[in-house]
Write a protein that holds these residues in place. Sequence first.
Motif, short mmCIF file in Angstrom:
data_model
loop_
_atom_site.label_atom_id
_atom_site.label_comp_id
_atom_site.label_asym_id
_atom_site.label_seq_id
_atom_site.Cartn_x
_atom_site.Cartn_y
_atom_site.Cartn_z
N GLU A 180 0.77 -1.01 -0.22
CA GLU A 180 -0.13 -0.07 0.05
C GLU A 180 0.91 1.10 -0.11
O GLU A 180 1.85 1.18 0.62
CB GLU A 180 -0.77 0.06 1.29
CG GLU A 180 -1.84 1.16 1.31
CD GLU A 180 -2.68 1.24 2.34
OE1 GLU A 180 -3.42 2.32 2.74
OE2 GLU A 180 -2.95 0.25 3.23
N LEU A 181 0.59 2.06 -0.71
CA LEU A 181 1.32 3.46 -0.88
C LEU A 181 0.61 4.73 -0.59
O LEU A 181 -0.60 4.84 -0.53
CB LEU A 181 1.79 3.48 -2.52
CG LEU A 181 2.40 2.75 -3.17
CD1 LEU A 181 2.76 3.06 -4.64
CD2 LEU A 181 3.45 1.95 -2.40
N TYR A 182 1.34 5.41 0.03
CA TYR A 182 0.96 6.97 0.12
C TYR A 182 1.86 7.98 -0.01
O TYR A 182 3.39 7.74 0.16
CB TYR A 182 0.73 7.13 1.76
CG TYR A 182 0.44 8.56 2.22
CD1 TYR A 182 -0.95 8.91 2.06
CD2 TYR A 182 1.37 9.68 2.20
CE1 TYR A 182 -1.39 10.38 2.39
CE2 TYR A 182 1.29 10.88 2.25
CZ TYR A 182 -0.39 11.21 2.62
OH TYR A 182 -0.69 12.78 2.93
N PHE A 183 1.67 8.95 -0.89
CA PHE A 183 2.36 10.03 -1.55
C PHE A 183 1.97 11.43 -1.20
O PHE A 183 0.90 11.72 -1.38
CB PHE A 183 2.86 9.84 -2.75
CG PHE A 183 3.75 8.49 -3.11
CD1 PHE A 183 5.07 9.26 -3.34
CD2 PHE A 183 3.65 7.35 -3.08
CE1 PHE A 183 6.14 8.20 -3.81
CE2 PHE A 183 4.67 6.47 -3.02
CZ PHE A 183 5.85 7.04 -3.52
N GLY A 184 2.81 12.22 -0.43
CA GLY A 184 2.46 13.64 -0.06
C GLY A 184 3.27 14.36 -0.91
O GLY A 184 4.59 14.85 -0.73
N HIS A 185 2.63 14.90 -2.23
CA HIS A 185 3.47 15.81 -3.06
C HIS A 185 3.39 17.28 -2.49
O HIS A 185 2.64 17.67 -1.95
CB HIS A 185 2.57 15.69 -4.57
CG HIS A 185 2.44 14.33 -5.14
ND1 HIS A 185 3.57 13.53 -5.00
CD2 HIS A 185 1.45 13.73 -5.54
CE1 HIS A 185 3.03 12.54 -5.73
NE2 HIS A 185 1.60 12.47 -5.95
N ALA A 186 4.56 17.91 -2.91
CA ALA A 186 4.60 19.36 -2.37
C ALA A 186 3.97 19.85 -3.70
O ALA A 186 4.30 20.06 -4.99
CB ALA A 186 6.04 19.76 -2.58
N ASP A 187 3.34 20.91 -3.46
CA ASP A 187 2.56 22.07 -4.29
C ASP A 187 3.44 22.62 -5.04
O ASP A 187 3.24 22.83 -6.27
CB ASP A 187 1.65 22.80 -3.67
CG ASP A 187 0.59 23.37 -4.49
OD1 ASP A 187 0.22 23.13 -5.64
OD2 ASP A 187 0.24 24.65 -4.08
N GLU A 188 4.51 23.29 -4.56
CA GLU A 188 5.33 24.28 -5.14
C GLU A 188 6.83 23.33 -5.48
O GLU A 188 7.71 23.55 -4.77
CB GLU A 188 5.82 25.19 -4.25
CG GLU A 188 4.49 26.00 -3.68
CD GLU A 188 4.07 27.15 -4.93
OE1 GLU A 188 4.54 27.08 -5.98
OE2 GLU A 188 2.82 27.06 -4.91
N ASP A 189 6.69 22.33 -6.40
CA ASP A 189 7.86 21.69 -6.72
C ASP A 189 8.03 21.43 -8.13
O ASP A 189 7.17 20.73 -8.77
CB ASP A 189 7.61 20.19 -5.99
CG ASP A 189 8.69 19.29 -6.14
OD1 ASP A 189 9.29 19.55 -6.72
OD2 ASP A 189 8.65 18.08 -5.34
N PRO A 190 8.95 21.99 -8.88
CA PRO A 190 9.40 22.02 -10.33
C PRO A 190 9.72 20.62 -10.66
O PRO A 190 9.74 20.37 -11.79
CB PRO A 190 10.49 23.01 -10.48
CG PRO A 190 11.01 23.25 -9.10
CD PRO A 190 9.76 22.94 -7.89
#
Length: 251
Positions: A180-190
Amino acid sequence: MSDVQGNVVDIPTEDGVADAYLAHPDDGRPRPGVLLYQDAYGLRPHLRSMADRLAGAGYTVLVPNVFYRLGRAPVVDLPEFIDPAADPTIWERLGPILAGLTPDLVKRDAGAYLHWLADSPRTADGPVALTGYCMGARLALWTAGAHPDRVAAAAGFHGGQLATDAPNSPHLEAPRITAELYFGHADEDPSLPPEQMARFEEALSTAGVRHTCEVYTGAHHGYTQADTSAYDRVATERHWAALLDLLERTF
């Protein structure tokens, strides 16, 4: 929170010996294992403190120096507070090191780390979990795909280049992942633009991988790293809540 003990350990690999930091509750009981993958800045006091906090929640946490082929940590001398805008030479020094850590090497090393955890008396029987930061999110995906029988859960935070056009892009591991995966992406991430976020989630959904992907609004790449200019306290605490929730469901 449990009292925690931490120490440096050496892990034999096919290519040498990887130094690593091991943190665990100081009660002698075996605990579920967590493999924590570093960001590009490497194994340093801040990552040890993150491992200690996770261990205090009841886990045995291993943080390998994934750059061990170049020497023991710290492989690159960095200031106590890391701000690439103030010192552009940081990335000039790190770039070649990151380029040399290929997916094949990551997967091979992961086997050694997972084998070491399985043999450790500090680790409970059964599969382990992964958590990775920045480049470590990619390492977590490659590990979960290469060793599906050993990985029950994997998390990634402010990961970059997760779904590129490259033939070894991390998102292509999806069909082999059973965790099972969880990913927390950064909104300000080029390094992870919206089109890559969409491609990444589509790959997971198509492969039937159990997953949650969330965008942390206003957070920058590196938001969990308190010794850097990207640190965001609110986003970091959200990360801890999500990670511990995933681990509690897994174990």
